[in-house]
Motif scaffolding. Structure first.
Motif, PDB file in Angstrom:
ATOM      1  N   PRO A 262       0.795  -1.226   0.000  1.00 25.08           N
ATOM      2  CA  PRO A 262       0.000   0.000   0.000  1.00 25.08           C
ATOM      3  C   PRO A 262       0.834   1.287   0.000  1.00 25.08           C
ATOM      4  CG  PRO A 262       0.086  -0.926   2.203  1.00 25.08           C
ATOM      5  CD  PRO A 262       0.826  -1.880   1.319  1.00 25.08           C
ATOM      6  N   ALA A 263       2.151   1.151   0.057  1.00 24.41           N
ATOM      7  CA  ALA A 263       3.010   2.331   0.194  1.00 24.41           C
ATOM      8  C   ALA A 263       3.648   2.710  -1.138  1.00 24.41           C
ATOM      9  CB  ALA A 263       4.094   2.074   1.229  1.00 24.41           C
ATOM     10  N   ASP A 264       3.935   4.009  -1.294  1.00 28.91           N
ATOM     11  CA  ASP A 264       4.685   4.521  -2.434  1.00 28.91           C
ATOM     12  C   ASP A 264       6.136   4.689  -2.012  1.00 28.91           C
ATOM     13  OD1 ASP A 264       2.462   4.744  -4.164  1.00 28.91           O
ATOM     14  OD2 ASP A 264       1.874   6.607  -3.157  1.00 28.91           O
ATOM     15  N   VAL A 265       7.037   3.993  -2.681  1.00 28.57           N
ATOM     16  CA  VAL A 265       8.455   4.015  -2.348  1.00 28.57           C
ATOM     17  C   VAL A 265       9.228   4.662  -3.489  1.00 28.57           C
ATOM     18  CG1 VAL A 265      10.480   2.627  -1.749  1.00 28.57           C
ATOM     19  CG2 VAL A 265       8.203   1.903  -0.995  1.00 28.57           C
ATOM     20  N   THR A 266      10.129   5.590  -3.166  1.00 30.35           N
ATOM     21  CA  THR A 266      10.907   6.253  -4.209  1.00 30.35           C
ATOM     22  C   THR A 266      12.108   5.393  -4.604  1.00 30.35           C
ATOM     23  OG1 THR A 266      12.337   7.428  -2.648  1.00 30.35           O
ATOM     24  CG2 THR A 266      10.280   8.519  -3.299  1.00 30.35           C
ATOM     25  N   TYR A 267      12.550   5.574  -5.841  1.00 30.91           N
ATOM     26  CA  TYR A 267      13.755   4.891  -6.295  1.00 30.91           C
ATOM     27  C   TYR A 267      14.982   5.392  -5.526  1.00 30.91           C
ATOM     28  CZ  TYR A 267      10.975   3.045 -10.140  1.00 30.91           C
ATOM     29  OH  TYR A 267      10.018   2.386 -10.883  1.00 30.91           O
ATOM     30  N   GLY A 268      14.905   6.626  -5.052  1.00 30.79           N
ATOM     31  CA  GLY A 268      15.993   7.168  -4.246  1.00 30.79           C
ATOM     32  C   GLY A 268      16.164   6.403  -2.945  1.00 30.79           C
ATOM     33  N   THR A 269      15.054   5.968  -2.346  1.00 27.13           N
ATOM     34  CA  THR A 269      15.130   5.171  -1.123  1.00 27.13           C
ATOM     35  C   THR A 269      15.822   3.841  -1.393  1.00 27.13           C
ATOM     36  OG1 THR A 269      13.098   6.175  -0.256  1.00 27.13           O
ATOM     37  CG2 THR A 269      13.768   4.058   0.688  1.00 27.13           C
ATOM     38  N   VAL A 270      15.496   3.229  -2.533  1.00 27.83           N
ATOM     39  CA  VAL A 270      16.136   1.960  -2.913  1.00 27.83           C
ATOM     40  C   VAL A 270      17.638   2.167  -3.104  1.00 27.83           C
ATOM     41  CG1 VAL A 270      16.247   0.145  -4.654  1.00 27.83           C
ATOM     42  CG2 VAL A 270      14.031   1.087  -3.979  1.00 27.83           C
ATOM     43  N   LEU A 271      18.014   3.249  -3.788  1.00 28.48           N
ATOM     44  CA  LEU A 271      19.433   3.540  -3.992  1.00 28.48           C
ATOM     45  C   LEU A 271      20.145   3.726  -2.657  1.00 28.48           C
ATOM     46  CD1 LEU A 271      21.864   4.196  -5.780  1.00 28.48           C
ATOM     47  CD2 LEU A 271      21.064   6.583  -5.859  1.00 28.48           C
ATOM     48  N   THR A 272      19.508   4.429  -1.731  1.00 31.34           N
ATOM     49  CA  THR A 272      20.103   4.655  -0.407  1.00 31.34           C
ATOM     50  C   THR A 272      20.391   3.334   0.296  1.00 31.34           C
ATOM     51  OG1 THR A 272      18.931   6.765  -0.179  1.00 31.34           O
ATOM     52  CG2 THR A 272      19.753   5.747   1.836  1.00 31.34           C
ATOM     53  N   LEU A 273      19.425   2.429   0.282  1.00 32.36           N
ATOM     54  CA  LEU A 273      19.609   1.135   0.937  1.00 32.36           C
ATOM     55  C   LEU A 273      20.694   0.312   0.241  1.00 32.36           C
ATOM     56  CD1 LEU A 273      15.877   0.207   1.677  1.00 32.36           C
ATOM     57  CD2 LEU A 273      17.578   1.129   3.260  1.00 32.36           C
TER      58      LEU A 273
END
Length: 328
Positions: free
Chosen positions: A173-184
């Motif tokens: 149900p959440a919107d996740v940014t590609y920037g968050t993925v890059l950070t991880l």
């Protein structure tokens, strides 16, 4: 670093296998903070709010990667926030004003930030100036150059390629940014390098005991120059994340990120004396700051008190580190 092993010839006991307080302390603090805000606001635990915390944290979290590498060597970087701002103005001005292809403009912004990091490294290693003084000076230089080159005006109408990391995708149900993925992904890569590679062990050795590292044949100048340059490049990636999140190249950005990144590093259990700490702790430290600011906003606490509480947390963390260092 890991928990000390049992003396040779003695089997490791259950307590020997337990993680140290420095390793689990940030996780406990994060869980306690989450528990408190869950009890105070029914909006805190929503998927969208948790995704928002990650989005709000990612820029400082990435800057804190570079800050962690530097602090592990026993140094500190006060210029990181303004170097990030300078990199963001370079990449956005090059793309919008000069018409440079977006990917090349991004690389130019990252390279400009890396050059600032290299300048810090050269001044510290060659001229033997204290890291605090050097980075305080380059903070002001980066700020002035950012204002001059941008005419103190934001850069808008950015190409889609520069904005890509701000786009979202559905994860439940959440919107996740590609920037968050890059950070991880960056945290995962840094964790691997520090834990399982020779350069990572060399960095810990230098921070833990510079003289012993010299006797081992390690070049402190080479390691420090590499670390400061790499940290600068990481600030350039943080600049791209900042631009993709806000949609503009903002010359006023980066004015608090230096202290925020140091806060994340200290809350994450990395020692300001160098040689002890983990990148996973830094991620937890960045999340602690993000959770506190988000949670306090949800329950209606003024931003002034948010800064006050953050400052108190930093002092407590540094005091604990000081006491731990004395006992060690």
């Amino acid at each position: 670093m890991s928990t000390p092993s049992a003396p040779a010839g003695h089997p490791r006991t259950f307590t020997d296998r337990l993680p140290s307080l420095a390793e689990i302390g940030p996780l406990i603090a994060l869980l306690l903070a989450c528990g408190f805000f869950i009890s105070q606001s029914n909006r805190f635990l929503s998927f969208q709010n948790l995704s928002l915390i990650l989005q709000q944290t990612m820029v400082v979290a990435v800057i804190a990667i570079g800050q962690t590498l530097i602090v592990l060597t026993g140094g500190i970087d006060l210029s990181c926030g303004m170097v990030m701002a300078f990199g963001s103005i370079i990449m956005t001005k090059f793309a919008v004003t000069l018409g440079v292809p977006p990917v090349l403009a991004i690389l130019c912004g990252v390279a400009a930030s890396a050059l600032f990091g290299a300048l810090n490294g050269v001044l510290i290693t060659r001229i033997k100036l204290p890291a605090f003084i050097v980075t305080l000076g380059t903070l002001n230089i980066a700020f002035a150059l950012t204002q001059i080159y941008s005419n103190a005006e934001s850069v808008s109408n950015l190409p889609d390629a520069i904005m890509f990391l701000g786009n979202t995708f559905k994860l439940g149900p959440a919107d996740v940014t590609y920037g968050t993925v890059l950070t991880l992904l960056m945290y995962g890569a840094t964790w691997f390098v520090l834990r399982d590679t020779v350069p990572g062990r060399h960095l810990y050795a230098l921070g833990n005991n510079p003289e012993a590292a010299r006797l081992m044949g390690l070049s402190s100048q080479k390691i420090l120059l590499t670390v400061y340059t790499l940290a600068g490049a990481i600030y350039g990636i943080a600049a791209l994340l900042s631009v993709s999140r806000t949609g503009v190249g903002d010359p006023q950005a980066g004015q608090t990120e230096n202290l925020d990144s140091i806060t994340a590093v200290v809350l994450g259990g990395t020692s300001l004396f160098g040689g002890r700490g983990s990148i996973s702790g830094t991620l937890l430290g960045a999340l602690i700051v993000g959770v506190f600011r988000n949670g306090l906003t949800l329950i209606g606490v003024s931003s002034v008190y948010q800064v006050l509480i953050t400052g108190m947390l930093v002092i407590l963390a540094v005091a604990a580190d000081k006491l731990s260092h004395r006992r060690g």
